[in-house]
Design a protein around this motif. Structure first.
Motif, PDB file in Angstrom:
ATOM      1  N   PHE A  85      99.294  78.119 100.156  1.00 42.01           N
ATOM      2  CA  PHE A  85      99.710  76.830  99.623  1.00 42.01           C
ATOM      3  C   PHE A  85      98.567  76.210  98.816  1.00 42.01           C
TER       4      PHE A  85
ATOM      5  N   ALA B 138     102.037  72.545 105.806  1.00 43.42           N
ATOM      6  CA  ALA B 138     101.803  73.986 105.770  1.00 43.42           C
ATOM      7  C   ALA B 138     101.848  74.545 107.183  1.00 43.42           C
TER       8      ALA B 138
ATOM      9  N   TRP C 106      98.316  77.844  95.426  1.00 44.76           N
ATOM     10  CA  TRP C 106      99.418  77.403  94.563  1.00 44.76           C
ATOM     11  C   TRP C 106      99.156  75.982  94.067  1.00 44.76           C
TER      12      TRP C 106
ATOM     13  N   CYS D 158     105.212  74.772 102.950  1.00 45.44           N
ATOM     14  CA  CYS D 158     104.925  76.197 102.857  1.00 45.44           C
ATOM     15  C   CYS D 158     104.964  76.774 104.274  1.00 45.44           C
TER      16      CYS D 158
ATOM     17  N   LEU E  83     107.575  78.728  99.857  1.00 48.41           N
ATOM     18  CA  LEU E  83     107.271  77.325  99.530  1.00 48.41           C
ATOM     19  C   LEU E  83     108.568  76.656  99.120  1.00 48.41           C
TER      20      LEU E  83
ATOM     21  N   TYR F  89     106.859  69.182  99.776  1.00 48.02           N
ATOM     22  CA  TYR F  89     106.618  70.613  99.643  1.00 48.02           C
ATOM     23  C   TYR F  89     106.185  71.138 101.003  1.00 48.02           C
TER      24      TYR F  89
END
Length: 168
Positions: A1, A87, A4, A118, A162, A116
């Motif tokens: 993550f 995450a 990214w 992940c 993700l 978001y």
């Protein structure tokens, strides 16, 4: 993550970010390089102590910690953010519904908010239950990346996903 996110600083640039389940704070500290403000949250005080220590060691003056317990209805809604991140928090079936409700509570404050998450998919049934819990909370889910374009010498990324989550 983190890799990214670092490749897409424009997403986080000048934004306020809240991380759910921060652990040692790696993701939050990575995002602090781009974001205006980062709040690292967890419910364990010992975890928050370590995250606070790491904030200090890394000189992240725009980052701080806050206690958030997903099992408590409405927790986290007082946290201001543009982007919510997490995450590796989808592993325990008992927390999936409270996590989805927390995400919904925080995102529903502003229609512009996005989340978001992940996840390393360790158990397909657990992951499917999480996706179902998100749907039950009227949240839309889009897969952003399966990390096939990122190489890691540490962990295999073939089972890492993700997600971008928004209120419907």
């Amino acid at each position: 993550f983190c890799q990214w996110a670092s490749s897409k600083p424009h997403i986080f640039n000048k934004k306020s970010v809240v991380e759910l389940g921060c652990g040692v704070g790696l993701l939050g500290l990575t995002l602090a390089r781009f974001a205006t403000r980062v709040t690292l949250t967890d419910h364990h005080s010992s975890v928050l102590d370590v995250a606070q220590h790491n904030i200090g060691v890394n000189g992240a003056s725009n980052a701080h910690v806050a206690a958030v317990d997903w099992r408590q209805a409405g927790e986290g809604t007082e946290l201001e953010c543009d982007i919510l991140v997490a995450a590796d928090v989808v592993f325990d079936p008992s927390i999936l519904s409270p996590l989805a409700k927390t995400i919904k509570s925080i995102l529903s404050i502003s229609p512009a908010r996005v989340c978001y998450i992940c996840s390393t998919v360790r158990n397909r049934d657990t992951y499917a239950s999480f996706l179902e819990a998100l749907g039950d909370n009227n949240l839309s889910v889009e897969e952003v990346s399966t990390f096939t374009d990122i190489r890691s010498v540490y962990i295999p990324l073939k089972d890492t996903e993700l997600l971008e989550i928004r209120c419907k």
